[in-house]
Write a protein that holds these residues in place. Structure first.
Motif, PDB file in Angstrom:
ATOM      1  N   LEU A 187       0.823  -1.206   0.000  1.00 56.00           N
ATOM      2  CA  LEU A 187       0.000   0.000   0.000  1.00 56.00           C
ATOM      3  C   LEU A 187       0.857   1.257   0.000  1.00 56.00           C
ATOM      4  O   LEU A 187       1.842   1.357   0.724  1.00 56.00           O
ATOM      5  CB  LEU A 187      -0.939   0.006   1.212  1.00 56.00           C
ATOM      6  CG  LEU A 187      -2.055  -1.031   1.213  1.00 56.00           C
ATOM      7  CD1 LEU A 187      -2.951  -0.842   2.416  1.00 56.00           C
ATOM      8  CD2 LEU A 187      -2.873  -0.971  -0.081  1.00 56.00           C
ATOM      9  N   ASP A 188       0.462   2.230  -0.818  1.00 53.53           N
ATOM     10  CA  ASP A 188       1.134   3.519  -0.851  1.00 53.53           C
ATOM     11  C   ASP A 188       0.073   4.615  -0.758  1.00 53.53           C
ATOM     12  O   ASP A 188      -1.110   4.351  -0.549  1.00 53.53           O
ATOM     13  CB  ASP A 188       1.977   3.665  -2.118  1.00 53.53           C
ATOM     14  CG  ASP A 188       1.180   3.432  -3.395  1.00 53.53           C
ATOM     15  OD1 ASP A 188      -0.041   3.679  -3.398  1.00 53.53           O
ATOM     16  OD2 ASP A 188       1.772   2.985  -4.400  1.00 53.53           O
ATOM     17  N   ASP A 189       0.498   5.868  -0.940  1.00 54.92           N
ATOM     18  CA  ASP A 189      -0.414   6.999  -0.764  1.00 54.92           C
ATOM     19  C   ASP A 189      -1.561   6.988  -1.769  1.00 54.92           C
ATOM     20  O   ASP A 189      -2.631   7.549  -1.491  1.00 54.92           O
ATOM     21  CB  ASP A 189       0.357   8.319  -0.885  1.00 54.92           C
ATOM     22  CG  ASP A 189       1.296   8.532   0.291  1.00 54.92           C
ATOM     23  OD1 ASP A 189       1.090   7.879   1.329  1.00 54.92           O
ATOM     24  OD2 ASP A 189       2.242   9.344   0.163  1.00 54.92           O
ATOM     25  N   MET A 190      -1.366   6.382  -2.938  1.00 55.49           N
ATOM     26  CA  MET A 190      -2.431   6.314  -3.923  1.00 55.49           C
ATOM     27  C   MET A 190      -3.403   5.169  -3.632  1.00 55.49           C
ATOM     28  O   MET A 190      -4.609   5.293  -3.826  1.00 55.49           O
ATOM     29  CB  MET A 190      -1.861   6.134  -5.330  1.00 55.49           C
ATOM     30  CG  MET A 190      -2.921   6.228  -6.425  1.00 55.49           C
ATOM     31  SD  MET A 190      -2.309   5.898  -8.099  1.00 55.49           S
ATOM     32  CE  MET A 190      -2.264   4.097  -8.109  1.00 55.49           C
ATOM     33  N   LYS A 191      -2.876   4.068  -3.138  1.00 60.77           N
ATOM     34  CA  LYS A 191      -3.709   2.883  -2.941  1.00 60.77           C
ATOM     35  C   LYS A 191      -4.532   2.922  -1.659  1.00 60.77           C
ATOM     36  O   LYS A 191      -5.614   2.330  -1.605  1.00 60.77           O
ATOM     37  CB  LYS A 191      -2.826   1.633  -2.946  1.00 60.77           C
ATOM     38  CG  LYS A 191      -2.183   1.323  -4.292  1.00 60.77           C
ATOM     39  CD  LYS A 191      -1.324   0.078  -4.220  1.00 60.77           C
ATOM     40  CE  LYS A 191      -0.689  -0.245  -5.559  1.00 60.77           C
ATOM     41  NZ  LYS A 191       0.180  -1.435  -5.483  1.00 60.77           N
ATOM     42  N   ILE A 192      -4.039   3.593  -0.624  1.00 68.36           N
ATOM     43  CA  ILE A 192      -4.761   3.617   0.648  1.00 68.36           C
ATOM     44  C   ILE A 192      -6.161   4.225   0.514  1.00 68.36           C
ATOM     45  O   ILE A 192      -7.132   3.651   1.021  1.00 68.36           O
ATOM     46  CB  ILE A 192      -3.931   4.346   1.725  1.00 68.36           C
ATOM     47  CG1 ILE A 192      -2.712   3.501   2.103  1.00 68.36           C
ATOM     48  CG2 ILE A 192      -4.785   4.626   2.965  1.00 68.36           C
ATOM     49  CD1 ILE A 192      -1.754   4.174   3.060  1.00 68.36           C
ATOM     50  N   PRO A 193      -6.328   5.377  -0.162  1.00 62.61           N
ATOM     51  CA  PRO A 193      -7.696   5.903  -0.325  1.00 62.61           C
ATOM     52  C   PRO A 193      -8.609   4.966  -1.108  1.00 62.61           C
ATOM     53  O   PRO A 193      -9.816   4.886  -0.831  1.00 62.61           O
ATOM     54  CB  PRO A 193      -7.470   7.220  -1.085  1.00 62.61           C
ATOM     55  CG  PRO A 193      -6.064   7.597  -0.796  1.00 62.61           C
ATOM     56  CD  PRO A 193      -5.319   6.304  -0.700  1.00 62.61           C
ATOM     57  N   ILE A 194      -8.056   4.253  -2.084  1.00 67.74           N
ATOM     58  CA  ILE A 194      -8.860   3.298  -2.852  1.00 67.74           C
ATOM     59  C   ILE A 194      -9.332   2.168  -1.943  1.00 67.74           C
ATOM     60  O   ILE A 194     -10.498   1.761  -1.977  1.00 67.74           O
ATOM     61  CB  ILE A 194      -8.052   2.739  -4.035  1.00 67.74           C
ATOM     62  CG1 ILE A 194      -7.633   3.859  -4.983  1.00 67.74           C
ATOM     63  CG2 ILE A 194      -8.859   1.684  -4.797  1.00 67.74           C
ATOM     64  CD1 ILE A 194      -6.657   3.429  -6.053  1.00 67.74           C
ATOM     65  N   LEU A 195      -8.414   1.673  -1.123  1.00 72.47           N
ATOM     66  CA  LEU A 195      -8.766   0.607  -0.180  1.00 72.47           C
ATOM     67  C   LEU A 195      -9.849   1.082   0.780  1.00 72.47           C
ATOM     68  O   LEU A 195     -10.805   0.349   1.065  1.00 72.47           O
ATOM     69  CB  LEU A 195      -7.520   0.168   0.592  1.00 72.47           C
ATOM     70  CG  LEU A 195      -7.682  -1.107   1.420  1.00 72.47           C
ATOM     71  CD1 LEU A 195      -7.458  -2.341   0.534  1.00 72.47           C
ATOM     72  CD2 LEU A 195      -6.698  -1.136   2.586  1.00 72.47           C
ATOM     73  N   ALA A 196      -9.712   2.303   1.274  1.00 70.79           N
ATOM     74  CA  ALA A 196     -10.697   2.848   2.211  1.00 70.79           C
ATOM     75  C   ALA A 196     -12.065   3.009   1.550  1.00 70.79           C
ATOM     76  O   ALA A 196     -13.102   2.702   2.158  1.00 70.79           O
ATOM     77  CB  ALA A 196     -10.210   4.191   2.754  1.00 70.79           C
ATOM     78  N   ALA A 197     -12.063   3.469   0.292  1.00 71.46           N
ATOM     79  CA  ALA A 197     -13.331   3.637  -0.428  1.00 71.46           C
ATOM     80  C   ALA A 197     -14.010   2.293  -0.668  1.00 71.46           C
ATOM     81  O   ALA A 197     -15.234   2.166  -0.533  1.00 71.46           O
ATOM     82  CB  ALA A 197     -13.078   4.348  -1.757  1.00 71.46           C
ATOM     83  N   LEU A 198     -13.228   1.280  -1.004  1.00 72.09           N
ATOM     84  CA  LEU A 198     -13.786  -0.056  -1.203  1.00 72.09           C
ATOM     85  C   LEU A 198     -14.346  -0.609   0.101  1.00 72.09           C
ATOM     86  O   LEU A 198     -15.415  -1.239   0.108  1.00 72.09           O
ATOM     87  CB  LEU A 198     -12.712  -0.992  -1.765  1.00 72.09           C
ATOM     88  CG  LEU A 198     -12.321  -0.765  -3.227  1.00 72.09           C
ATOM     89  CD1 LEU A 198     -11.065  -1.550  -3.563  1.00 72.09           C
ATOM     90  CD2 LEU A 198     -13.460  -1.162  -4.155  1.00 72.09           C
ATOM     91  N   ALA A 199     -13.643  -0.383   1.202  1.00 68.48           N
ATOM     92  CA  ALA A 199     -14.130  -0.853   2.502  1.00 68.48           C
ATOM     93  C   ALA A 199     -15.469  -0.199   2.841  1.00 68.48           C
ATOM     94  O   ALA A 199     -16.392  -0.872   3.324  1.00 68.48           O
ATOM     95  CB  ALA A 199     -13.099  -0.556   3.588  1.00 68.48           C
ATOM     96  N   ALA A 200     -15.585   1.100   2.578  1.00 70.92           N
ATOM     97  CA  ALA A 200     -16.843   1.801   2.840  1.00 70.92           C
ATOM     98  C   ALA A 200     -17.966   1.271   1.958  1.00 70.92           C
ATOM     99  O   ALA A 200     -19.104   1.085   2.410  1.00 70.92           O
ATOM    100  CB  ALA A 200     -16.661   3.302   2.615  1.00 70.92           C
ATOM    101  N   GLY A 201     -17.644   1.008   0.691  1.00 68.22           N
ATOM    102  CA  GLY A 201     -18.655   0.468  -0.213  1.00 68.22           C
ATOM    103  C   GLY A 201     -19.120  -0.912   0.193  1.00 68.22           C
ATOM    104  O   GLY A 201     -20.320  -1.219   0.150  1.00 68.22           O
TER     105      GLY A 201
END
Length: 216
Positions: A35-49
């Protein structure tokens, strides 16, 4: 699919925790490495979804309900089933401790079923199919079968615990999740992966984009 505390005896619940925890630890190791600075927000958005779609429960009898899981979608996007394990663990922790959805003692079983079984079965089925069929078809089948197998495993666990009969559990959980997997899990996963492939292929793991000749 969210097994409550009363459905599994403590001794069996501990066994599922013992099985699930190594996968959780390996998912954390994967996160530290990948995970890097670009991937962490994507992971968080997927978790919320995933948290949101799991709120759509369909009662199926015998005190259980069916719903989508989302582990395969996450695993495909990040190119590792450990991503699915990590996200499902985070989602189940919030659901269990904050919202009382699913048991605390049985969380090990829930992580194993929805994170490990669904994520690993679905992702590696997708990986086996992606070079042979269209990527959306591979994503659909992987997500559908991953959900179905995790539901059947859950049924076996309930039978071992004496919560409900094996055949009735397999028939009920299997039938409903077969349908949910087609019209929900499989379809949504295929749509999302196809949309990302066309609009932002750079968000997909290189193992996915290389398989179909997509340039990031």
């Amino acid at each position: 699919m969210h097994i409550p505390d009363s459905f599994i005896p403590m001794g069996q619940a501990i066994v599922y925790w013992v099985i699930a925890l190594p996968f959780v630890f390996m998912s954390l190791k994967w996160a530290r490495k990948e995970l890097d600075d670009m991937k962490i927000p994507i992971l968080a958005a997927l978790a919320a979804g995933i948290f949101a779609i799991q709120a759509l429960n369909i009662p199926i009898g015998m005190g259980t309900s069916g719903h989508m899981v989302g582990a395969v979608l996450v695993s495909i996007i990040f190119g590792s089933p450990f991503a699915g394990v990590l996200v499902l663990t985070l989602v189940l922790l919030v659901q269990g401790f904050v919202f009382g959805d699913g048991g605390i003692t049985t969380m090990g079983a829930n992580i194993f079923n929805m994170g490990v079984v669904s994520g690993f079965v679905g992702y590696y089925l997708f990986a086996a199919l992606k070079s042979k069929v269209d990527i959306k078809a591979a994503a659909f089948v992987g997500a559908w079968i991953g959900l179905l197998v995790s539901a059947l495993v859950c049924s076996v666990e309930m039978a071992i615990a004496g919560t409900f009969p094996l055949v009735a559990g397999l028939a009920t959980m299997g039938l409903y999740h077969l349908i949910i997997g087609i019209i929900g899990e499989g379809l949504i996963t295929a749509i999302v992966i196809t949309a990302i492939e066309k609009s932002r292929p750079d968000l997909l793991d290189s193992s996915v984009t290389k398989a179909k000749g997509v340039r990031a």
